[in-house]
Design an enzyme around this catalytic site. Structure first.
Site, short mmCIF file in Angstrom:
data_model
loop_
_atom_site.label_atom_id
_atom_site.label_comp_id
_atom_site.label_asym_id
_atom_site.label_seq_id
_atom_site.Cartn_x
_atom_site.Cartn_y
_atom_site.Cartn_z
N GLU A 24 0.83 -1.22 0.00
CA GLU A 24 0.00 0.00 0.00
C GLU A 24 0.86 1.27 0.00
OE1 GLU A 24 -1.07 1.93 3.20
OE2 GLU A 24 -0.62 0.45 4.74
N LYS A 157 -2.48 -1.29 14.39
CA LYS A 157 -1.59 -0.29 14.96
C LYS A 157 -1.85 -0.10 16.46
CE LYS A 157 -2.14 2.69 11.54
NZ LYS A 157 -2.57 1.88 10.39
#
Ligand code: PSU
Ligand code: MN
Length: 305
Positions: A24, A157
């Site tokens: 990405e 995350k």
């Protein structure tokens, strides 16, 4: 969909049934600081190649979703990251219709990879449920569930609410696999204390599950959780304190929405004196390698479809 611009090398690999790994671009444009981001972008592609697959970094350039970027485009994405928007899957139509430049998040990259026929995708850490009660839940989770793509990630995350993120993955029907772990990894550290039901210990074992899921059941949505290599992990106390401080700062300044994740990552980079960036690089590279290994195993056993 022939609106995609698939570069020659990626197209040849896909046509020939060779392994390809999607990467990405939001991590490059908005997740890491210049010039580390360019080094990481190149190193991710190199890691995929070394492990025997073809890298396909994905971004929208001038309104065209590009599957596989040339060296100049990759450098422009890193150097001028701020000029690129941040496009989730729901933003793609606008970016395309208005001929914009946009980095793609996990949701958009997974969507586009699926359309291109790429089944493995490596990132650092997916988005998820943010802490607190703002209701900010990344579209990454729902989009992953719909795409016939396996995302290799170091969990989600660490700035997120990890227990809620894992619950939401379940709600969305994403199959979460521990890759050589029985715990959901916490991005900068290998352990979160959240147990995982399913575990695989080799690329071949992962590939058998993916083949069944994607090609027999025609289901999407797999998250393969690969913990950060132990030698690269950050001290838990140190990173938790840095995260608390970054969240506090974001609250003070009223940072919300799309800006929140990039803001928090930049704060962590700053307050840890770059240690968060070094760890992010290490975990992303490890994910690229595992994705390439699984892609190779899957190619050896997949009827092309
Ligand atoms: N992994 C990283 N760094 C990043 C991201 C992933 O190591 O910056 C990006 C991905 O593109 C992911 C996005 O989709 O962060 C999540 O943003 P949000 O929380 O706004 O959905
Ligand atoms: Mn969000």
């Amino acid at each position: 969909m022939n609106l995609l611009a698939i570069n020659e090398e990626v197209k040849a690999a896909l046509d020939g049934g060779h392994p390809v790994v999607a990467l990405e671009s939001t991590i490059i444009a908005h997740g890491l600081p210049w010039p580390d981001n360019l080094e990481v972008a190149r190193a991710l592609e190199q890691e995929v190649r070394t492990a025997g697959a073809i890298p396909a970094t994905i971004a929208v350039v001038g309104g065209i979703p590009r599957i596989g970027l040339g060296p100049e485009t990759l450098e422009g994405l890193a150097r001028h990251g701020q000029r690129f928007g941040k496009a989730g899957a729901s933003d793609l139509a606008v970016a395309m219709a208005r001929r914009l430049d946009a980095a793609t998040t996990v949701s958009a990259t997974a969507f586009l990879a699926d359309r291109a026929g790429i089944r493995l995708f490596a990132t650092g850490g997916i988005g998820g449920v943010h802490r607190g009660d703002t209701g900010d839940v990344s579209y990454d989770l729902a989009a992953m569930a719909k795409a016939r793509v396996a995302v290799v990630s170091a969990g989600a995350k660490a700035i997120l609410d990890l227990p809620r993120t894992v619950e939401m993955l379940e709600t969305q029907g994403v199959l979460v696999l521990g890759y050589r772990t029985s715990e959901f990894p916490a991005f900068y550290s290998p352990r979160s204390g959240i147990p995982l039901e399913h575990r695989v210990d080799s690329p071949a074992e992962a590939a058998v599950v993916l083949r069944t899921r994607f090609f027999d059941l025609k289901q999407g949505g797999v998250l393969a959780c690969n913990p950060i290599p132990s030698e690269a992990a950050l001290d838990d106390g140190l990173i938790q304190a840095a995260i608390d401080q970054a969240l506090h700062e974001a609250g003070e300044r009223g940072v919300r929405g799309k800006a929140l994740t990039p803001f928090l990552l930049a704060e962590l980079a700053r307050t840890t004196g770059g240690a968060a960036v070094v760890a992010n690089r290490a975990l992303a590279l490890a994910n690229a390698r595992v994705a390439a290994e699984i892609a190779r195993a899957l190619c050896g056993m997949t009827p092309r479809s």
